[in-house]
Design a protein around this motif. Sequence first.
Motif, PDB file in Angstrom:
ATOM      1  N   SER A   1       0.584  19.317  -1.431  1.00  0.00           N
ATOM      2  CA  SER A   1       1.062  18.148  -2.006  1.00  0.00           C
ATOM      3  C   SER A   1       1.006  16.842  -1.010  1.00  0.00           C
ATOM      4  O   SER A   1       1.472  17.176   0.267  1.00  0.00           O
ATOM      5  N   TYR A   2      -0.168  16.106  -1.138  1.00  0.00           N
ATOM      6  CA  TYR A   2      -0.227  15.059  -0.056  1.00  0.00           C
ATOM      7  C   TYR A   2      -0.454  13.800  -0.808  1.00  0.00           C
ATOM      8  O   TYR A   2      -1.223  13.804  -1.820  1.00  0.00           O
ATOM      9  N   ALA A   3      -0.160  12.858  -0.141  1.00  0.00           N
ATOM     10  CA  ALA A   3      -0.371  11.423  -0.392  1.00  0.00           C
ATOM     11  C   ALA A   3      -1.071  10.692   0.824  1.00  0.00           C
ATOM     12  O   ALA A   3      -0.284  10.878   1.941  1.00  0.00           O
ATOM     13  N   LEU A   4      -2.437  10.391   0.913  1.00  0.00           N
ATOM     14  CA  LEU A   4      -3.014  10.099   2.156  1.00  0.00           C
ATOM     15  C   LEU A   4      -3.566   8.881   1.953  1.00  0.00           C
ATOM     16  O   LEU A   4      -4.214   8.455   1.035  1.00  0.00           O
TER      17      LEU A   4
ATOM     18  N   LYS B   1      -8.926   3.110   0.059  1.00  0.00           N
ATOM     19  CA  LYS B   1      -8.939   4.690   0.310  1.00  0.00           C
ATOM     20  C   LYS B   1      -7.552   5.492   0.259  1.00  0.00           C
ATOM     21  O   LYS B   1      -6.986   5.386   1.455  1.00  0.00           O
ATOM     22  N   MET B   2      -7.027   5.688  -0.873  1.00  0.00           N
ATOM     23  CA  MET B   2      -5.814   6.410  -0.972  1.00  0.00           C
ATOM     24  C   MET B   2      -6.058   7.524  -1.997  1.00  0.00           C
ATOM     25  O   MET B   2      -6.655   7.188  -3.107  1.00  0.00           O
ATOM     26  N   ILE B   3      -5.659   8.758  -1.811  1.00  0.00           N
ATOM     27  CA  ILE B   3      -5.396   9.637  -2.655  1.00  0.00           C
ATOM     28  C   ILE B   3      -4.184  10.543  -2.758  1.00  0.00           C
ATOM     29  O   ILE B   3      -3.509  10.481  -1.767  1.00  0.00           O
ATOM     30  N   ALA B   4      -3.666  10.965  -4.051  1.00  0.00           N
ATOM     31  CA  ALA B   4      -2.751  11.736  -4.076  1.00  0.00           C
ATOM     32  C   ALA B   4      -3.046  13.067  -4.687  1.00  0.00           C
ATOM     33  O   ALA B   4      -3.654  13.184  -5.895  1.00  0.00           O
TER      34      ALA B   4
ATOM     35  N   ASP C   1       0.806  -1.322  -0.004  1.00  0.00           N
ATOM     36  CA  ASP C   1      -0.078   0.029   0.134  1.00  0.00           C
ATOM     37  C   ASP C   1       0.869   1.131   0.091  1.00  0.00           C
ATOM     38  O   ASP C   1       0.487   2.117  -0.884  1.00  0.00           O
ATOM     39  N   ILE C   2       2.077   1.320   0.433  1.00  0.00           N
ATOM     40  CA  ILE C   2       2.788   2.289   0.753  1.00  0.00           C
ATOM     41  C   ILE C   2       3.567   2.762  -0.720  1.00  0.00           C
ATOM     42  O   ILE C   2       3.563   3.756  -1.213  1.00  0.00           O
ATOM     43  N   ASN C   3       3.813   1.509  -1.242  1.00  0.00           N
ATOM     44  CA  ASN C   3       4.493   1.691  -2.655  1.00  0.00           C
ATOM     45  C   ASN C   3       3.251   2.172  -3.647  1.00  0.00           C
ATOM     46  O   ASN C   3       3.936   3.002  -4.599  1.00  0.00           O
ATOM     47  N   ILE C   4       2.061   1.649  -3.577  1.00  0.00           N
ATOM     48  CA  ILE C   4       1.205   2.275  -4.435  1.00  0.00           C
ATOM     49  C   ILE C   4       1.038   3.821  -4.364  1.00  0.00           C
ATOM     50  O   ILE C   4       0.981   4.452  -5.298  1.00  0.00           O
ATOM     51  N   LEU C   5       0.832   3.994  -2.984  1.00  0.00           N
ATOM     52  CA  LEU C   5       0.585   5.559  -2.854  1.00  0.00           C
ATOM     53  C   LEU C   5       1.587   6.555  -3.199  1.00  0.00           C
ATOM     54  O   LEU C   5       1.377   7.508  -3.706  1.00  0.00           O
TER      55      LEU C   5
ATOM     56  N   GLY D   1      -6.574  12.489   7.507  1.00  0.00           N
ATOM     57  CA  GLY D   1      -6.101  11.349   6.874  1.00  0.00           C
ATOM     58  C   GLY D   1      -4.664  11.152   7.556  1.00  0.00           C
ATOM     59  O   GLY D   1      -4.514  11.549   8.368  1.00  0.00           O
ATOM     60  N   THR D   2      -3.882   9.970   7.062  1.00  0.00           N
ATOM     61  CA  THR D   2      -2.688   9.580   7.379  1.00  0.00           C
ATOM     62  C   THR D   2      -1.740   9.754   6.257  1.00  0.00           C
ATOM     63  O   THR D   2      -2.016   9.257   4.983  1.00  0.00           O
ATOM     64  N   THR D   3      -0.618  10.347   6.630  1.00  0.00           N
ATOM     65  CA  THR D   3       0.304  10.230   5.512  1.00  0.00           C
ATOM     66  C   THR D   3       1.201   9.172   5.169  1.00  0.00           C
ATOM     67  O   THR D   3       1.238   7.991   5.821  1.00  0.00           O
ATOM     68  N   LEU D   4       2.061   9.215   4.074  1.00  0.00           N
ATOM     69  CA  LEU D   4       3.005   8.160   3.716  1.00  0.00           C
ATOM     70  C   LEU D   4       3.937   7.869   5.186  1.00  0.00           C
ATOM     71  O   LEU D   4       4.241   6.577   5.234  1.00  0.00           O
TER      72      LEU D   4
END
Length: 184
Positions: free
Chosen positions: A86-89, A71-74, A30-34, A131-134
């Motif tokens: 600039s957010y990856a959440l 549930k992931m957005i960039a 999931d971290i790699n995808i985000l 949300g929660t960051t990388l």
Amino acid sequence: MIKMEDIIREGHPTLRKVAEEVAMPPSKEDINILQSMIEYVQMSQDEELAEKYDLRPGIGLAAPQINVSKKMIAIHVHDVNDTLFSYALFNPKIVSHSVEKTYLTTGEGCLSVDREVPGYVPRYARITVKGTTLEGENVTIRLKGLPSIVFQHEIDHLNGIMFYDHINEKEPFTLLEEATPLDR
């Protein structure tokens, strides 16, 4: 690296599903995808890289758009004051919003939609997102203007909603009562 062929288009069933919460702490996958999602958005805004890799410029991307129903957005966008958001959440959620509405006078577009869809898309003028960051940090972000619209657009994807679902089909350019037009 995410490329345009990895982005699914309207009509694909994943775009209409409600995405799953990401378990915390997130998996390496999931971290790699985000991470790859935020890289796509950033690279797509660099003219040389966008041309080199044939990337359509975007300011936001949601995991369902790459056929990952989580549930992931960039988001990588500047507001009118040129402040960068600039957010990856993971698991972003709108926790409060204004009564006041706004809309982009130019309408909205989407990397999953290969056609122009004319019309005004009503959005909340101001929102607060959690949300929660990388890096695993829980954040609360207060947004207005274009960043607020982009966050709402991407969070809609997590709920199976496309931007054109908000457009008045009979009168797409009806001026929205009590809504402030936004040029960008």
